[in-house]
Design an enzyme around this catalytic site. Structure first.
Site, PDB file in Angstrom:
ATOM      1  CB  ALA A  15      -0.943  -0.006   1.203  1.00 34.74           C
ATOM      2  NE  ARG A  17       4.167   1.037  -7.162  1.00 36.14           N
ATOM      3  CZ  ARG A  17       5.162   0.689  -7.961  1.00 36.14           C
ATOM      4  NH1 ARG A  17       6.263   1.401  -7.965  1.00 36.14           N
ATOM      5  NH2 ARG A  17       5.063  -0.361  -8.746  1.00 36.14           N
ATOM      6  CB  VAL A  60       2.815 -10.478   1.121  1.00 38.02           C
ATOM      7  CG1 VAL A  60       2.487  -9.148   1.772  1.00 38.02           C
ATOM      8  CG2 VAL A  60       2.860 -10.376  -0.400  1.00 38.02           C
ATOM      9  CE1 TYR A 179      -1.121  -9.341 -11.896  1.00 38.87           C
ATOM     10  CE2 TYR A 179      -3.018  -9.775 -13.303  1.00 38.87           C
ATOM     11  CZ  TYR A 179      -2.395  -9.003 -12.333  1.00 38.87           C
ATOM     12  OH  TYR A 179      -3.044  -7.916 -11.788  1.00 38.87           O
ATOM     13  CB  THR A 261     -15.492 -11.628  -7.619  1.00 34.16           C
ATOM     14  OG1 THR A 261     -14.901 -12.780  -7.025  1.00 34.16           O
ATOM     15  CG2 THR A 261     -14.428 -10.859  -8.381  1.00 34.16           C
TER      16      THR A 261
HETATM   17  N1  LIG Z   1      -3.519  -1.569 -11.967  1.00 31.34           N
HETATM   18  C1  LIG Z   1      -4.333  -2.432 -12.534  1.00 31.34           C
HETATM   19  O1  LIG Z   1      -4.807  -2.241 -13.657  1.00 31.34           O
HETATM   20  C2  LIG Z   1      -4.719  -3.695 -11.803  1.00 31.34           C
HETATM   21  C3  LIG Z   1      -5.712  -4.484 -12.386  1.00 31.34           C
HETATM   22  C4  LIG Z   1      -6.104  -5.648 -11.743  1.00 31.34           C
HETATM   23  C5  LIG Z   1      -5.518  -6.009 -10.542  1.00 31.34           C
HETATM   24  N2  LIG Z   1      -4.544  -5.241 -10.020  1.00 31.34           N
HETATM   25  C6  LIG Z   1      -3.969  -5.704  -8.746  1.00 31.34           C
HETATM   26  O2  LIG Z   1      -4.075  -4.679  -7.793  1.00 31.34           O
HETATM   27  C7  LIG Z   1      -2.984  -4.763  -6.870  1.00 31.34           C
HETATM   28  C8  LIG Z   1      -2.292  -3.421  -6.773  1.00 31.34           C
HETATM   29  O3  LIG Z   1      -1.789  -3.086  -8.057  1.00 31.34           O
HETATM   30  P1  LIG Z   1      -1.272  -1.614  -8.442  1.00 31.34           P
HETATM   31  O4  LIG Z   1      -1.732  -1.368  -9.810  1.00 31.34           O
HETATM   32  O5  LIG Z   1      -1.561  -0.663  -7.357  1.00 31.34           O
HETATM   33  O6  LIG Z   1       0.308  -1.923  -8.531  1.00 31.34           O
HETATM   34  P2  LIG Z   1       1.564  -1.087  -8.028  1.00 31.34           P
HETATM   35  O7  LIG Z   1       2.732  -1.730  -8.679  1.00 31.34           O
HETATM   36  O8  LIG Z   1       1.353   0.369  -8.184  1.00 31.34           O
HETATM   37  O9  LIG Z   1       1.584  -1.405  -6.447  1.00 31.34           O
HETATM   38  C9  LIG Z   1       1.857  -2.680  -5.952  1.00 31.34           C
HETATM   39  C10 LIG Z   1       2.559  -2.542  -4.615  1.00 31.34           C
HETATM   40  O10 LIG Z   1       2.800  -3.866  -4.100  1.00 31.34           O
HETATM   41  C11 LIG Z   1       4.112  -3.870  -3.537  1.00 31.34           C
HETATM   42  N3  LIG Z   1       4.648  -5.232  -3.494  1.00 31.34           N
HETATM   43  C12 LIG Z   1       5.114  -5.978  -4.532  1.00 31.34           C
HETATM   44  N4  LIG Z   1       5.574  -7.146  -4.094  1.00 31.34           N
HETATM   45  C13 LIG Z   1       5.405  -7.166  -2.743  1.00 31.34           C
HETATM   46  C14 LIG Z   1       5.687  -8.104  -1.732  1.00 31.34           C
HETATM   47  N5  LIG Z   1       6.257  -9.277  -2.028  1.00 31.34           N
HETATM   48  N6  LIG Z   1       5.369  -7.795  -0.451  1.00 31.34           N
HETATM   49  C15 LIG Z   1       4.810  -6.595  -0.152  1.00 31.34           C
HETATM   50  N7  LIG Z   1       4.519  -5.659  -1.075  1.00 31.34           N
HETATM   51  C16 LIG Z   1       4.805  -5.939  -2.351  1.00 31.34           C
HETATM   52  C17 LIG Z   1       4.925  -2.959  -4.465  1.00 31.34           C
HETATM   53  O11 LIG Z   1       6.120  -2.535  -3.851  1.00 31.34           O
HETATM   54  C18 LIG Z   1       3.922  -1.841  -4.733  1.00 31.34           C
HETATM   55  O12 LIG Z   1       4.017  -0.816  -3.782  1.00 31.34           O
HETATM   56  C19 LIG Z   1      -2.102  -5.898  -7.371  1.00 31.34           C
HETATM   57  O13 LIG Z   1      -2.429  -7.101  -6.689  1.00 31.34           O
HETATM   58  C20 LIG Z   1      -2.493  -6.011  -8.836  1.00 31.34           C
HETATM   59  O14 LIG Z   1      -2.242  -7.292  -9.349  1.00 31.34           O
HETATM   60  C21 LIG Z   1      -4.122  -4.099 -10.613  1.00 31.34           C
END
Ligand SMILES: NC(=O)c1ccc[n+]([C@@H]2O[C@H](COP(=O)([O-])OP(=O)(O)OC[C@H]3O[C@@H](n4cnc5c(N)ncnc54)[C@H](O)[C@@H]3O)[C@@H](O)[C@H]2O)c1
Length: 272
Positions: A15, A17, A60, A179, A261
């Protein structure tokens, strides 16, 4: 309306970003105290500092790191009302072929529009580590954190877990099978766990975002015009489109909602 999460304590993973940060901001605006996790302590602390919360660095995908994080959570608070399993990776991070991979994605997507399917050897050529990393962060991470959070929630007799899925978990997409598999696994985990803990007053749901503007989707910029064209609402989502869904699922308004969901995606995909 504000105050929907008054007095609640929430831990949001990944969280510092993106979507996790947007969720944390809305949770705070609704009255919650937030604990911000990210892979590294400094960005987690920075975001937590902006929100009057606490930051914890933890990976995580590593069960020992997750256990240590929850020990710290236990030192900070005696309750945990909300866990958002949000941490994630796209698989493009640190990949110096990312630009070529995105160019291929665009070419394939454009060909698919005219009914031609180009051969795709992504899975045949996938390295073990790339598979294991995606499953590790998304699916294992969701399990490791849920397992620890349930110790708080069963003790206090209530709680809610929100898992970050994706439209990719149901729709699928060539070029990133780990993914898609991890996100599909998260949706299955959500339903099974929701059954398991429903009678302990714990709700478990998933959000399956469509395409949202974040650092994760920035490298896919060349694909954005096509995605906008494929989306009935004509745009990519903004982080607050997902954060509002999380507020709803975390709040009392969703008290009869479990194992579900919710998919804010602008109509890109209409069946979850
Ligand atoms: N952005 C999209 O379009 C989108 C769409 C569907 C799902 N998601 C999902 O939403 C979630 C957030 O995505 P986002 O777009 O904000 O991505 P993002 O890359 O902006 O943020 C992801 C955050 O997770 C952290 N992270 C990565 N690996 C980690 C670990 N092992 N332990 C702890 N923190 C970790 C990163 O450092 C980063 O701050 C993800 O699970 C992503 O798969 C995103």
């Amino acid at each position: 309306m504000t105050g929907r999460l008054e007095g609640k304590v929430a831990l949001i993973t990944g969280a510092a970003r993106g979507l996790g940060k947007a969720i944390a901001e809305k949770f705070v605006a609704e009255g919650a105290q937030v604990i911000i996790n990210d892979l590294h302590a400094a960005p987690a602390a920075d975001t937590a500092g902006l929100l009057g919360g606490r930051g914890i660095g933890a990976d995580v995908s590593d069960p020992a790191s997750v256990r240590a994080m929850f020990e710290r959570v236990g030192e900070l608070t005696d309750r945990l009302d909300i866990l958002v399993n949000n941490a994630g990776i796209s698989g493009l991070e640190g990949d110096n072929t990312a630009r070529d991979r995105v160019a291929q994605m665009v070419a394939r997507a454009e060909q698919a529009v005219v009914g031609e399917v180009l051969p795709d050897n992504s899975t045949m050529e996938l390295a073990d580590d790339d598979w294991l990393k995606q499953i590790g962060v998304h699916l294992n991470g969701t399990f490791f954190c849920s397992r620890e959070a349930l110790k708080f929630m069963t003790r206090q007799g209530c709680g809610t877990i929100i898992n970050m899925g994706s439209v990719m978990g149901t729709f699928g997409r060539p070029g990133n099978t780990p993914y898609c598999a991890a996100k599909a696994g998260i949706l299955g985990f959500t339903r099974a766990l929701a059954h398991e803990v429903a009678n302990q007053n714990i709700r478990v749901n998933a959000i399956a975002p469509g395409w949202i503007h974040t650092d994760m989707t920035d490298p896919l910029e060349p694909l954005h015009p096509l995605l906008r064209a494929q989306t009935p609402q004509g745009r990519l989502g903004e982080p607050d489109d997902i954060a509002w869904a999380a507020v709803y699922l975390a709040s009392e308004e969703a008290k009869f909602v479990t194992g579900q969901t919710l998919s804010p995606n602008g109509g890109w995909y209409m069946s979850q």
